[in-house]
Design a protein around this motif. Sequence first.
Motif, PDB file in Angstrom:
ATOM      1  N   MET A 246      -1.668   6.532  -4.176  1.00 45.13           N
ATOM      2  CA  MET A 246      -1.052   5.748  -5.228  1.00 45.13           C
ATOM      3  C   MET A 246      -0.726   6.641  -6.422  1.00 45.13           C
ATOM      4  O   MET A 246      -1.443   7.603  -6.700  1.00 45.13           O
ATOM      5  N   SER A 247       0.352   6.316  -7.101  1.00 44.52           N
ATOM      6  CA  SER A 247       0.749   7.107  -8.261  1.00 44.52           C
ATOM      7  C   SER A 247      -0.103   6.748  -9.466  1.00 44.52           C
ATOM      8  O   SER A 247      -0.913   5.816  -9.430  1.00 44.52           O
TER       9      SER A 247
ATOM     10  N   ALA B 206      -0.657  -1.622  -7.506  1.00 45.14           N
ATOM     11  CA  ALA B 206      -1.175  -1.757  -6.149  1.00 45.14           C
ATOM     12  C   ALA B 206      -2.450  -2.580  -6.132  1.00 45.14           C
ATOM     13  O   ALA B 206      -3.377  -2.333  -6.903  1.00 45.14           O
ATOM     14  N   GLY B 207      -2.496  -3.555  -5.243  1.00 48.43           N
ATOM     15  CA  GLY B 207      -3.742  -4.234  -4.953  1.00 48.43           C
ATOM     16  C   GLY B 207      -4.450  -3.547  -3.801  1.00 48.43           C
ATOM     17  O   GLY B 207      -3.952  -2.572  -3.224  1.00 48.43           O
ATOM     18  N   ASN B 208      -5.615  -4.065  -3.435  1.00 58.63           N
ATOM     19  CA  ASN B 208      -6.342  -3.462  -2.320  1.00 58.63           C
ATOM     20  C   ASN B 208      -5.553  -3.590  -1.021  1.00 58.63           C
ATOM     21  O   ASN B 208      -5.629  -2.723  -0.142  1.00 58.63           O
ATOM     22  N   CYS B 209      -4.743  -4.652  -0.888  1.00 57.78           N
ATOM     23  CA  CYS B 209      -3.932  -4.791   0.332  1.00 57.78           C
ATOM     24  C   CYS B 209      -2.870  -3.703   0.399  1.00 57.78           C
ATOM     25  O   CYS B 209      -2.644  -3.109   1.462  1.00 57.78           O
TER      26      CYS B 209
ATOM     27  N   TRP C 145       6.725   3.014   0.359  1.00 59.95           N
ATOM     28  CA  TRP C 145       6.939   2.340  -0.927  1.00 59.95           C
ATOM     29  C   TRP C 145       5.618   1.835  -1.495  1.00 59.95           C
ATOM     30  O   TRP C 145       5.332   1.997  -2.685  1.00 59.95           O
ATOM     31  N   LEU C 146       4.798   1.250  -0.633  1.00 54.68           N
ATOM     32  CA  LEU C 146       3.485   0.778  -1.075  1.00 54.68           C
ATOM     33  C   LEU C 146       2.645   1.935  -1.613  1.00 54.68           C
ATOM     34  O   LEU C 146       1.953   1.799  -2.633  1.00 54.68           O
ATOM     35  N   ALA C 147       2.709   3.071  -0.941  1.00 55.11           N
ATOM     36  CA  ALA C 147       1.926   4.233  -1.364  1.00 55.11           C
ATOM     37  C   ALA C 147       2.364   4.741  -2.730  1.00 55.11           C
ATOM     38  O   ALA C 147       1.579   5.381  -3.437  1.00 55.11           O
ATOM     39  N   GLY C 148       3.605   4.472  -3.118  1.00 60.13           N
ATOM     40  CA  GLY C 148       4.113   4.951  -4.390  1.00 60.13           C
ATOM     41  C   GLY C 148       3.850   4.039  -5.559  1.00 60.13           C
ATOM     42  O   GLY C 148       4.169   4.379  -6.713  1.00 60.13           O
ATOM     43  N   LEU C 149       3.245   2.871  -5.321  1.00 61.88           N
ATOM     44  CA  LEU C 149       2.943   1.961  -6.419  1.00 61.88           C
ATOM     45  C   LEU C 149       1.853   2.553  -7.315  1.00 61.88           C
ATOM     46  O   LEU C 149       0.922   3.199  -6.825  1.00 61.88           O
ATOM     47  N   PRO C 150       1.931   2.323  -8.621  1.00 65.74           N
ATOM     48  CA  PRO C 150       0.881   2.835  -9.512  1.00 65.74           C
ATOM     49  C   PRO C 150      -0.436   2.100  -9.292  1.00 65.74           C
ATOM     50  O   PRO C 150      -0.446   0.904  -8.971  1.00 65.74           O
ATOM     51  N   ALA C 151      -1.525   2.806  -9.438  1.00 65.06           N
ATOM     52  CA  ALA C 151      -2.840   2.194  -9.305  1.00 65.06           C
ATOM     53  C   ALA C 151      -3.139   1.262 -10.467  1.00 65.06           C
ATOM     54  O   ALA C 151      -3.883   0.280 -10.327  1.00 65.06           O
TER      55      ALA C 151
ATOM     56  N   ARG D  12      -0.473  -5.243 -29.036  1.00 68.57           N
ATOM     57  CA  ARG D  12      -1.673  -5.256 -28.190  1.00 68.57           C
ATOM     58  C   ARG D  12      -1.457  -4.347 -26.974  1.00 68.57           C
ATOM     59  O   ARG D  12      -0.468  -4.481 -26.247  1.00 68.57           O
ATOM     60  N   ARG D  13      -2.393  -3.448 -26.741  1.00 71.46           N
ATOM     61  CA  ARG D  13      -2.352  -2.594 -25.555  1.00 71.46           C
ATOM     62  C   ARG D  13      -3.152  -3.280 -24.444  1.00 71.46           C
ATOM     63  O   ARG D  13      -4.338  -3.575 -24.621  1.00 71.46           O
ATOM     64  N   LEU D  14      -2.492  -3.513 -23.322  1.00 75.57           N
ATOM     65  CA  LEU D  14      -3.111  -4.229 -22.220  1.00 75.57           C
ATOM     66  C   LEU D  14      -3.088  -3.370 -20.964  1.00 75.57           C
ATOM     67  O   LEU D  14      -2.042  -2.831 -20.591  1.00 75.57           O
ATOM     68  N   ALA D  15      -4.229  -3.260 -20.316  1.00 73.12           N
ATOM     69  CA  ALA D  15      -4.296  -2.589 -19.019  1.00 73.12           C
ATOM     70  C   ALA D  15      -3.888  -3.587 -17.943  1.00 73.12           C
ATOM     71  O   ALA D  15      -4.323  -4.740 -17.950  1.00 73.12           O
ATOM     72  N   VAL D  16      -3.040  -3.156 -17.027  1.00 72.87           N
ATOM     73  CA  VAL D  16      -2.646  -3.974 -15.873  1.00 72.87           C
ATOM     74  C   VAL D  16      -3.309  -3.363 -14.651  1.00 72.87           C
ATOM     75  O   VAL D  16      -3.078  -2.194 -14.317  1.00 72.87           O
ATOM     76  N   LEU D  17      -4.153  -4.141 -14.000  1.00 70.25           N
ATOM     77  CA  LEU D  17      -4.878  -3.639 -12.838  1.00 70.25           C
ATOM     78  C   LEU D  17      -5.091  -4.784 -11.863  1.00 70.25           C
ATOM     79  O   LEU D  17      -4.723  -5.928 -12.145  1.00 70.25           O
ATOM     80  N   HIS D  18      -5.688  -4.465 -10.730  1.00 68.48           N
ATOM     81  CA  HIS D  18      -5.819  -5.496  -9.696  1.00 68.48           C
ATOM     82  C   HIS D  18      -7.177  -6.180  -9.736  1.00 68.48           C
ATOM     83  O   HIS D  18      -7.263  -7.392  -9.923  1.00 68.48           O
ATOM     84  N   GLY D  19      -8.242  -5.428  -9.531  1.00 69.10           N
ATOM     85  CA  GLY D  19      -9.567  -6.018  -9.456  1.00 69.10           C
ATOM     86  C   GLY D  19     -10.384  -5.752 -10.705  1.00 69.10           C
ATOM     87  O   GLY D  19     -10.261  -6.447 -11.712  1.00 69.10           O
ATOM     88  N   ALA D  20     -11.207  -4.724 -10.651  1.00 73.38           N
ATOM     89  CA  ALA D  20     -12.016  -4.333 -11.803  1.00 73.38           C
ATOM     90  C   ALA D  20     -11.427  -3.077 -12.436  1.00 73.38           C
ATOM     91  O   ALA D  20     -10.522  -2.449 -11.877  1.00 73.38           O
TER      92      ALA D  20
END
Length: 302
Positions: free
Chosen positions: A1-2, A72-75, A118-124, A133-141
């Motif tokens: 992931m990028s 990227a999510g875990n999937c 393409w999936l591999a190139g998604l940002p983590a 406001r600075r917001l982190a975008v993430l999937h799980g934790a």
Amino acid sequence: MSGLAQRAYDDAVLVFGGVYSNAQALDALFAFAQARGLPSRRWICTGDVIAYGADARACLDRLRASDALIVAGNCEEGLAAGAGDCGCGFAPGSSCDALSARWWAHAKAQLDADARAWLAGLPARAQVTINGRRLAVLHGAADETSRFVFGSSPRRVLAQEIAASGCDGVLAGHCGLPFTRIVEDKLWHNSGALGMPANDGTPRVWCSVVTPGARAGELCIEHVALDYDHAGAAAAMRAAGLPDDYARALQDGIWASCDILPKDDAKAAGVALNPRMLTWAPGVSELDWPRAADAPALAPGK
């Protein structure tokens, strides 16, 4: 992931995640965005575009053609790597473990090398700025894609997770349930899942709209429930030979298994959620929706 992707927004943003290969729900999201005047350059997806549903490749292609910010999510991570399962950490032999093996094989079969690349190139993860406001975008934790964070998580856990993100707040997904928590003036927001009901006894699916407020640092957060062709989505799953447990969940709004849920969230199964508009502004130090009935509302959700 990028690595880290960054964007800044000066207008309303559509937030969603957990599309879960549900093409009918994605149709409803596109229609909602068009009705609200939300172009795809102002969309944020918290991952798991692919999972339980029938149409993994169709959902991937449609979002790939958009200008959405997608992490990227875990999937996505597992499919890109050719992993043998979704990486959710389901207990061996549990209902979730057995059911996931079937939809995982179906999803993998729909993806060719180009799709996996393409999936591999998604940002983590990503970082966005809205009204200062600075917001982190993430999937799980904050430090682990596949770790679940729920609205019922202890206050100290939410505070630690937000601090670990290095931002003023977090936009996340993964747990499948919509919630907004403000802890010590910091935000954790989950728009819920677009591709699966919120275990609330209704077939509606969820997204949110985050809009800059009138004051510096103020964000208006609208939890949105979408009606869609859930019968068509369930029929597509059955036609694909996928587990009927999940097809039924699309129609009756109750999850096939609650193995992953904390006790408080499991007890709330079948209790219909009410869409809500919330505000996060300087001076609002604590908020807990939907668990706290007295969460401040600006206006009813759509």
